[in-house]
Design a protein around this motif. Structure first.
Motif, PDB file in Angstrom:
ATOM      1  N   THR A 142       3.166  10.752  -3.799  1.00  0.00           N
ATOM      2  CA  THR A 142       3.138  11.867  -4.738  1.00  0.00           C
ATOM      3  C   THR A 142       3.706  13.078  -4.025  1.00  0.00           C
ATOM      4  O   THR A 142       3.235  13.448  -2.933  1.00  0.00           O
ATOM      5  N   VAL A 143       4.740  13.684  -4.634  1.00  0.00           N
ATOM      6  CA  VAL A 143       5.394  14.836  -4.008  1.00  0.00           C
ATOM      7  C   VAL A 143       4.375  15.956  -3.831  1.00  0.00           C
ATOM      8  O   VAL A 143       3.678  16.340  -4.777  1.00  0.00           O
ATOM      9  N   GLY A 144       4.274  16.447  -2.570  1.00  0.00           N
ATOM     10  CA  GLY A 144       3.340  17.522  -2.259  1.00  0.00           C
ATOM     11  C   GLY A 144       1.971  17.043  -1.853  1.00  0.00           C
ATOM     12  O   GLY A 144       1.160  17.839  -1.359  1.00  0.00           O
ATOM     13  N   ALA A 145       1.673  15.744  -2.013  1.00  0.00           N
ATOM     14  CA  ALA A 145       0.347  15.226  -1.687  1.00  0.00           C
ATOM     15  C   ALA A 145       0.383  14.221  -0.555  1.00  0.00           C
ATOM     16  O   ALA A 145      -0.642  13.951   0.075  1.00  0.00           O
ATOM     17  N   GLY A 146       1.543  13.600  -0.291  1.00  0.00           N
ATOM     18  CA  GLY A 146       1.629  12.667   0.810  1.00  0.00           C
ATOM     19  C   GLY A 146       2.024  11.270   0.365  1.00  0.00           C
ATOM     20  O   GLY A 146       2.366  11.026  -0.798  1.00  0.00           O
ATOM     21  N   CYS A 147       1.970  10.325   1.330  1.00  0.00           N
ATOM     22  CA  CYS A 147       2.399   8.947   1.085  1.00  0.00           C
ATOM     23  C   CYS A 147       1.323   7.979   1.541  1.00  0.00           C
ATOM     24  O   CYS A 147       0.547   8.269   2.456  1.00  0.00           O
ATOM     25  N   THR A 148       1.305   6.814   0.901  1.00  0.00           N
ATOM     26  CA  THR A 148       0.436   5.712   1.312  1.00  0.00           C
ATOM     27  C   THR A 148       1.303   4.477   1.496  1.00  0.00           C
ATOM     28  O   THR A 148       1.876   3.955   0.534  1.00  0.00           O
ATOM     29  N   PHE A 149       1.446   4.018   2.761  1.00  0.00           N
ATOM     30  CA  PHE A 149       2.173   2.789   3.068  1.00  0.00           C
ATOM     31  C   PHE A 149       1.157   1.665   3.221  1.00  0.00           C
ATOM     32  O   PHE A 149       0.122   1.841   3.887  1.00  0.00           O
ATOM     33  N   THR A 150       1.430   0.527   2.621  1.00  0.00           N
ATOM     34  CA  THR A 150       0.534  -0.632   2.689  1.00  0.00           C
ATOM     35  C   THR A 150       1.279  -1.784   3.335  1.00  0.00           C
ATOM     36  O   THR A 150       2.317  -2.225   2.829  1.00  0.00           O
ATOM     37  N   PHE A 151       0.752  -2.270   4.450  1.00  0.00           N
ATOM     38  CA  PHE A 151       1.351  -3.371   5.214  1.00  0.00           C
ATOM     39  C   PHE A 151       0.409  -4.569   5.110  1.00  0.00           C
ATOM     40  O   PHE A 151      -0.748  -4.486   5.524  1.00  0.00           O
ATOM     41  N   THR A 152       0.885  -5.666   4.549  1.00  0.00           N
ATOM     42  CA  THR A 152       0.049  -6.856   4.374  1.00  0.00           C
ATOM     43  C   THR A 152       0.623  -8.021   5.167  1.00  0.00           C
ATOM     44  O   THR A 152       1.839  -8.158   5.322  1.00  0.00           O
ATOM     45  N   LEU A 153      -0.304  -8.852   5.691  1.00  0.00           N
ATOM     46  CA  LEU A 153       0.069 -10.085   6.384  1.00  0.00           C
ATOM     47  C   LEU A 153      -0.877 -11.193   5.941  1.00  0.00           C
ATOM     48  O   LEU A 153      -2.058 -10.924   5.629  1.00  0.00           O
ATOM     49  N   PRO A 154      -0.415 -12.436   5.911  1.00  0.00           N
ATOM     50  CA  PRO A 154      -1.312 -13.537   5.524  1.00  0.00           C
ATOM     51  C   PRO A 154      -2.341 -13.824   6.615  1.00  0.00           C
ATOM     52  O   PRO A 154      -2.029 -13.821   7.809  1.00  0.00           O
ATOM     53  N   THR A 155      -3.581 -14.035   6.190  1.00  0.00           N
ATOM     54  CA  THR A 155      -4.635 -14.374   7.151  1.00  0.00           C
ATOM     55  C   THR A 155      -4.499 -15.818   7.582  1.00  0.00           C
ATOM     56  O   THR A 155      -3.929 -16.656   6.872  1.00  0.00           O
ATOM     57  N   ALA A 156      -4.988 -16.107   8.763  1.00  0.00           N
ATOM     58  CA  ALA A 156      -4.934 -17.465   9.294  1.00  0.00           C
ATOM     59  C   ALA A 156      -6.063 -18.288   8.704  1.00  0.00           C
ATOM     60  O   ALA A 156      -7.183 -17.789   8.490  1.00  0.00           O
ATOM     61  N   THR A 157      -5.780 -19.536   8.391  1.00  0.00           N
ATOM     62  CA  THR A 157      -6.794 -20.415   7.806  1.00  0.00           C
ATOM     63  C   THR A 157      -7.276 -21.430   8.820  1.00  0.00           C
ATOM     64  O   THR A 157      -6.595 -21.734   9.794  1.00  0.00           O
TER      65      THR A 157
END
Length: 707
Positions: free
Chosen positions: A692-707
């Motif tokens: 959101t301009v003026g409010a900041g950014c949220t980056f989401t990094f996902t990886l598969p969990t080990a089974t």
């Protein structure tokens, strides 16, 4: 058969109606039998569509037979004369038997009417006249009813319609033949010397019949020729329709067209609506290169009496031969007049065939041209002398983002928004002295997008008047963007490489000039700084090399996956960055994930480092890690200026910077997020962004969990 039996039974002992001439023995019946035969041979052929009726003077002879002979002899004379005529004419057996049956029944009805109404007074009186007239009409009605049945089968028309259509003519013919017969009888009895003069009315009547028949034939031929002309003009199913209509127009027994490809199309009068295709008949093989119309009477099959062959040629090209044939049918003939008419029709057929071939080729070439125009990635526009668009292709509609219905009939100035008037004048820059002009312009589409176009004009002028202008339009938008990216890349890389080079060069000069006099601690700090800046430059070069290889299959295989603790990796990255602004929320228990640990550290460090770089120094960066089903989710939240919505997808592209490279306040090549996302995807995860301009950014990094 019933009429014959009734006549023989009721009138077996009756004498003749009139007192005939006193001839010895059987001479009178013999003479009248011969006269009846000759009357039947005086044929006038009348056409009924594709069927033909033969009119004769037989009815007039019957009147004489009925009046001068006793009933039984009259039937015998009429029948014998008919049989003799059939033999002399070589009529088919079926037709001869049909005529014998219908005529015998009609003659019996005629005799009954004459004897019932007129009796045998010996002279012609009013009852005799009434009996003869009524009997003649009855004779005609029976014959017409029988003939209508046959014609109905041959033509497909209802017999009743045929009877109604022919009844008027048949009635007049009955009256005419009756008058002729009565006149001859009266002259024979009272003025034998005038008998030659009695032939004149019969000849006149025969001439009138033949004239009417000829006119009917001409009308039928004209109708067939009109249909033939239409067939040649329409060029649809051309050769097949030609042979059908040619046989009908010339009343031939067969029509054949032989083409140069050794194929013959034939229609026979036995099946007038069927065209057969087969090899060239032997008697036509030698005629395929005929130069002039020719009548052929030798070397023909036994069932063909005469053949008229004409060349099918146009200009100097011969396409084959067309032929009409007649068999041994009585009255069938082909004349020089037929040849004079058939030859130009065959030439017209050749011209129509050649025209059809040219049309097919033109259609094929036009289809190819349309396909090229429609499938071209270049926009193509045809403009008329008034400056309005007459033709355009699909690519042009995509360039300007307007439906095709809104384009035709409008000018380029109406469709391309180039801004002020001087730029509008560039849309049509052609002149009689400069008809071919390339122009590059920038337009704003109705959806707000800017497009860079090249317009290559190719105009045709008539004096000073524009006739036509063909404009080929090329979309240069990507080229412009590539050029901009190139400039941005050069500016960015120059800036990024210059930043570490400046202190390296400065400290190297300091060490070279004063290094031996510097305190050890100061010298060590200078070397550490040089090493740090050299490492920074090494990372820049590595990022550039890495970016050039991302997406290749070979590179994707260089990610070595294993099971590693995501919590430990994130904790290591935050400790290495050593910033008090980083606030972490990490679980106490390990989160095992499938990843390459070195690449995962690189990705996490890039995301957290970007958040620190683009956030104000008084704002915190929140790092949160949590498991979510079969995924480990790392979120990095900053409170910086944010990223505009139109840049959210572009930040993951190569060399893309939200800041202008020439005025940017933060460093970077624009490769970090591009490389980070590709690495995450190579390990089975992903990186997404919400801002959101003026409010900041949220980056989401996902990886598969080990089974």
């Amino acid at each position: 058969m019933g009429f014959i039996i009734l006549t023989t039974w009721r009138l077996g002992e009756r004498t003749s109606v009139l007192d005939g001439p006193d001839l010895p023995g059987p001479w009178l019946p013999i003479a009248l039998t011969v006269a009846t035969c000759m009357a039947e041979l005086a044929v006038v052929r009348v056409r009924h569509g594709t069927a033909v009726e033969e009119l004769t003077m037989y009815e007039a002879a019957l009147i004489i037979d009925v009046l001068l002979l006793p009933p039984q002899q009259a039937i015998l004379a009429a029948t014998a004369g008919l049989v003799a005529a059939s033999v002399l004419q070589r009529r088919p057996l079926v037709k001869a038997l049909f005529n014998l049956g219908s005529y015998s029944a009609a003659v019996s009805a005629l005799i009954l009417a004459v004897y019932v109404v007129g009796g045998t007074p010996g002279v012609i009186d009013l009852p005799v006249l009434l009996g003869v007239g009524g009997g003649a009409l009855l004779f005609t009605a029976i014959n017409l009813a029988c003939l209508a049945q046959i014609l109905g089968v041959m033509t497909g028309k209802p017999p009743l319609k045929i009877i109604i259509a022919e009844s008027r003519l048949s009635a007049f013919m009955a009256i005419g033949t009756t008058a002729s017969g009565l006149t001859i009888v009266e002259m024979l009895l009272n003025a034998p010397l005038l008998l030659p003069a009695a032939a004149m009315p019969s000849l006149a009547l025969t001439y009138a019949y033949r004239t009417a028949a000829h006119e009917a034939d001409q009308r039928a031929r004209s109708a067939a020729l009109l249909q033939l002309s239409q067939a040649l003009a329409e060029r649809a199913d051309l050769v097949r329709r030609f042979v059908l209509l040619a046989r009908e127009a010339f009343d031939a027994d067969l029509a054949v067209v032989v083409l140069d490809d050794d194929m013959a199309l034939t229609v026979d009068s036995a099946s007038p609506d069927t065209v057969t295709t087969g090899p060239v008949p032997a008697h036509l093989s030698s005629l395929q290169h005929l130069q002039e119309p020719a009548f052929v009477s030798t070397g023909l099959p036994s069932d063909i009496r005469l053949l008229l062959a004409v060349p099918v040629r146009t200009g100097g090209d011969s396409l084959g031969v067309a032929a009409l044939g007649v068999r041994n049918r009585r009255g069938a003939r082909l004349t020089t007049g037929d040849a004079a008419l058939f030859a130009p029709l065959a030439s017209a057929l050749a011209a129509a065939m050649r025209g059809a071939q040219h049309l097919d080729r033109l259609t094929t070439e036009t289809s190819k041209l349309h396909a090229i125009v429609d499938q071209s990635t270049e926009g193509i526009v045809v403009i008329d002398g008034a400056g309005t668009i007459q033709l355009h292709n699909q690519a042009f509609t995509e360039f300007i983002a307007l439906p095709a219905a809104d384009i035709t009939g409008r000018s380029l100035a109406d469709l391309l928004d180039v801004g002020d008037q001087p730029k509008t004048d560039l849309l049509m820059p052609v002149t009689p002295h400069q008809p071919k002009v390339p122009v590059e312009i920038t337009i704003t589409r109705h959806d707000g997008q800017e497009r860079h176009l090249r317009l290559a004009h190719s105009a045709v002028f008539d004096g000073d008047d524009l006739v036509r202008d063909v404009v080929v339009i090329t979309d240069l938008t990507r080229e412009y963007q590539a050029e901009r990216l190139k400039s941005d890349f050069i500016a960015t890389v120059s800036h990024e490489l210059r930043t570490p080079l400046t202190p390296i060069i400065g400290y190297l000069d300091l060490l070279r000039n004063r290094g031996d006099r510097m305190p050890p601690a100061k010298r060590a700090d200078a070397l550490d700084l040089i090493a740090d800046r050299a490492s920074h430059m090494s990372r820049l070069v590595e990022d550039l090399l890495l970016a050039s290889r991302v997406g290749d299959t070979e590179f994707a295989l260089q990610v070595f996956l294993g099971t590693h603790d995501m919590v430990a990796i994130v904790r290591q990255v935050t400790e290495d960055l050593a910033s008090a602004r980083i606030v972490t929320d990490l679980p106490d228990d390990p989160i095992p994930v499938q990843c390459d640990p070195g690449r995962t550290v690189q990705v996490a460090a890039n995301l957290i480092g970007n958040a620190l770089k683009y956030s104000p120094e008084i704002e915190q960066v929140e790092v949160t890690l949590r498991p979510d089903g079969d995924r480990a989710v790392l979120q990095i939240v900053d409170h910086g200026p944010g990223i505009p919505s139109d840049h959210l997808e572009k930040v993951f592209e190569k060399f893309h910077r939200v800041e202008d490279p020439m005025t940017m306040k933060t460093g970077g090549t624009g490769l970090g997020l591009f490389i980070a996302q590709r690495l995450a995807q190579a390990m089975g995860g992903d990186i997404t962004l919400v801002s959101t301009v003026g409010a900041g950014c949220t980056f989401t990094f996902t990886l598969p969990t080990a089974t």
